[in-house]
Motif scaffolding. Structure first.
Motif, PDB file in Angstrom:
ATOM      1  N   VAL A  21       0.839  -1.202   0.000  1.00  0.00           N
ATOM      2  CA  VAL A  21       0.000   0.000   0.000  1.00  0.00           C
ATOM      3  C   VAL A  21       0.871   1.248   0.000  1.00  0.00           C
ATOM      4  O   VAL A  21       0.618   2.201  -0.745  1.00  0.00           O
ATOM      5  CB  VAL A  21      -0.949   0.003   1.218  1.00  0.00           C
ATOM      6  CG1 VAL A  21      -1.659   1.336   1.345  1.00  0.00           C
ATOM      7  CG2 VAL A  21      -1.943  -1.126   1.119  1.00  0.00           C
ATOM      8  N   LEU A  22       1.924   1.248   0.803  1.00  0.00           N
ATOM      9  CA  LEU A  22       2.835   2.392   0.854  1.00  0.00           C
ATOM     10  C   LEU A  22       3.499   2.617  -0.499  1.00  0.00           C
ATOM     11  O   LEU A  22       3.596   3.750  -0.978  1.00  0.00           O
ATOM     12  CB  LEU A  22       3.888   2.181   1.943  1.00  0.00           C
ATOM     13  CG  LEU A  22       4.926   3.279   2.115  1.00  0.00           C
ATOM     14  CD1 LEU A  22       4.263   4.597   2.462  1.00  0.00           C
ATOM     15  CD2 LEU A  22       5.931   2.882   3.167  1.00  0.00           C
ATOM     16  N   LEU A  23       3.944   1.550  -1.127  1.00  0.00           N
ATOM     17  CA  LEU A  23       4.580   1.657  -2.434  1.00  0.00           C
ATOM     18  C   LEU A  23       3.621   2.204  -3.483  1.00  0.00           C
ATOM     19  O   LEU A  23       3.980   3.087  -4.274  1.00  0.00           O
ATOM     20  CB  LEU A  23       5.122   0.296  -2.875  1.00  0.00           C
ATOM     21  CG  LEU A  23       5.877   0.247  -4.185  1.00  0.00           C
ATOM     22  CD1 LEU A  23       7.085   1.170  -4.145  1.00  0.00           C
ATOM     23  CD2 LEU A  23       6.299  -1.174  -4.488  1.00  0.00           C
ATOM     24  N   SER A  24       2.388   1.724  -3.485  1.00  0.00           N
ATOM     25  CA  SER A  24       1.424   2.235  -4.466  1.00  0.00           C
ATOM     26  C   SER A  24       1.106   3.705  -4.204  1.00  0.00           C
ATOM     27  O   SER A  24       0.951   4.486  -5.137  1.00  0.00           O
ATOM     28  CB  SER A  24       0.153   1.392  -4.466  1.00  0.00           C
ATOM     29  OG  SER A  24      -0.544   1.547  -3.261  1.00  0.00           O
ATOM     30  N   PHE A  25       1.056   4.104  -2.943  1.00  0.00           N
ATOM     31  CA  PHE A  25       0.821   5.508  -2.604  1.00  0.00           C
ATOM     32  C   PHE A  25       1.985   6.380  -3.074  1.00  0.00           C
ATOM     33  O   PHE A  25       1.788   7.449  -3.648  1.00  0.00           O
ATOM     34  CB  PHE A  25       0.603   5.659  -1.099  1.00  0.00           C
ATOM     35  CG  PHE A  25       0.465   7.086  -0.660  1.00  0.00           C
ATOM     36  CD1 PHE A  25      -0.667   7.813  -0.965  1.00  0.00           C
ATOM     37  CD2 PHE A  25       1.483   7.703   0.051  1.00  0.00           C
ATOM     38  CE1 PHE A  25      -0.787   9.134  -0.577  1.00  0.00           C
ATOM     39  CE2 PHE A  25       1.368   9.021   0.441  1.00  0.00           C
ATOM     40  CZ  PHE A  25       0.234   9.737   0.129  1.00  0.00           C
ATOM     41  N   LEU A  26       3.209   5.919  -2.856  1.00  0.00           N
ATOM     42  CA  LEU A  26       4.373   6.697  -3.281  1.00  0.00           C
ATOM     43  C   LEU A  26       4.446   6.810  -4.798  1.00  0.00           C
ATOM     44  O   LEU A  26       4.800   7.863  -5.329  1.00  0.00           O
ATOM     45  CB  LEU A  26       5.653   6.065  -2.727  1.00  0.00           C
ATOM     46  CG  LEU A  26       5.830   6.177  -1.209  1.00  0.00           C
ATOM     47  CD1 LEU A  26       7.040   5.378  -0.758  1.00  0.00           C
ATOM     48  CD2 LEU A  26       5.931   7.618  -0.774  1.00  0.00           C
ATOM     49  N   ARG A  27       4.107   5.736  -5.496  1.00  0.00           N
ATOM     50  CA  ARG A  27       4.091   5.795  -6.963  1.00  0.00           C
ATOM     51  C   ARG A  27       3.033   6.776  -7.449  1.00  0.00           C
ATOM     52  O   ARG A  27       3.254   7.536  -8.387  1.00  0.00           O
ATOM     53  CB  ARG A  27       3.830   4.409  -7.531  1.00  0.00           C
ATOM     54  CG  ARG A  27       5.024   3.501  -7.446  1.00  0.00           C
ATOM     55  CD  ARG A  27       4.703   2.142  -7.998  1.00  0.00           C
ATOM     56  NE  ARG A  27       5.871   1.273  -7.920  1.00  0.00           N
ATOM     57  CZ  ARG A  27       5.806  -0.041  -7.883  1.00  0.00           C
ATOM     58  NH1 ARG A  27       4.634  -0.660  -7.920  1.00  0.00           N
ATOM     59  NH2 ARG A  27       6.899  -0.761  -7.807  1.00  0.00           N
ATOM     60  N   GLN A  28       1.874   6.745  -6.817  1.00  0.00           N
ATOM     61  CA  GLN A  28       0.787   7.641  -7.197  1.00  0.00           C
ATOM     62  C   GLN A  28       1.196   9.088  -6.950  1.00  0.00           C
ATOM     63  O   GLN A  28       0.912   9.972  -7.752  1.00  0.00           O
ATOM     64  CB  GLN A  28      -0.466   7.287  -6.391  1.00  0.00           C
ATOM     65  CG  GLN A  28      -1.686   8.072  -6.765  1.00  0.00           C
ATOM     66  CD  GLN A  28      -2.883   7.659  -5.927  1.00  0.00           C
ATOM     67  OE1 GLN A  28      -2.729   7.092  -4.849  1.00  0.00           O
ATOM     68  NE2 GLN A  28      -4.067   7.947  -6.408  1.00  0.00           N
ATOM     69  N   THR A  29       1.883   9.326  -5.860  1.00  0.00           N
ATOM     70  CA  THR A  29       2.337  10.674  -5.529  1.00  0.00           C
ATOM     71  C   THR A  29       3.345  11.173  -6.555  1.00  0.00           C
ATOM     72  O   THR A  29       3.284  12.305  -7.007  1.00  0.00           O
ATOM     73  CB  THR A  29       2.983  10.693  -4.133  1.00  0.00           C
ATOM     74  OG1 THR A  29       2.050  10.208  -3.184  1.00  0.00           O
ATOM     75  CG2 THR A  29       3.398  12.090  -3.735  1.00  0.00           C
ATOM     76  N   ARG A  30       4.262  10.306  -6.947  1.00  0.00           N
ATOM     77  CA  ARG A  30       5.292  10.676  -7.912  1.00  0.00           C
ATOM     78  C   ARG A  30       4.673  10.981  -9.276  1.00  0.00           C
ATOM     79  O   ARG A  30       5.099  11.901  -9.968  1.00  0.00           O
ATOM     80  CB  ARG A  30       6.314   9.557  -8.031  1.00  0.00           C
ATOM     81  CG  ARG A  30       7.506   9.920  -8.855  1.00  0.00           C
ATOM     82  CD  ARG A  30       8.583   8.882  -8.861  1.00  0.00           C
ATOM     83  NE  ARG A  30       8.193   7.648  -8.226  1.00  0.00           N
ATOM     84  CZ  ARG A  30       8.682   6.472  -8.540  1.00  0.00           C
ATOM     85  NH1 ARG A  30       9.568   6.354  -9.475  1.00  0.00           N
ATOM     86  NH2 ARG A  30       8.297   5.385  -7.908  1.00  0.00           N
TER      87      ARG A  30
END
Length: 82
Positions: A21-30
């Protein structure tokens, strides 16, 4: 401990579902840096199993106190007195 060190420590102890979930959030943010703020999809977090139950396994269990919890323990006092 710096913020980076604390974050790395927490990541090392995190479950794979949480990291996903954290990784998908960071990708979405980027990908959408032009947006001023992003909201985390609550359905995605709950589907990842991020509940307090995983971190606090005793939460929700009944608390049972023995009937004689606050009774005087005279036998121990007698043992200390001799």
């Amino acid at each position: 401990m710096t913020v980076r060190e604390e974050l790395i420590h927490e990541i090392e102890q995190a479950l794979d579902d949480i990291l996903q979930v954290l990784l998908s959030f960071l990708r979405q943010t980027r990908l959408s840096q032009s947006e001023p703020s992003l909201s985390i999809d609550l359905a995605e977090i709950s589907s990842a199993g991020l509940t307090a139950q995983k971190h606090y396994p005793l939460r929700g269990m009944p608390l049972v106190i023995a009937e004689d919890f606050d009774e005087p323990m005279s036998d121990l006092w007698d043992a200390l007195g001799t």
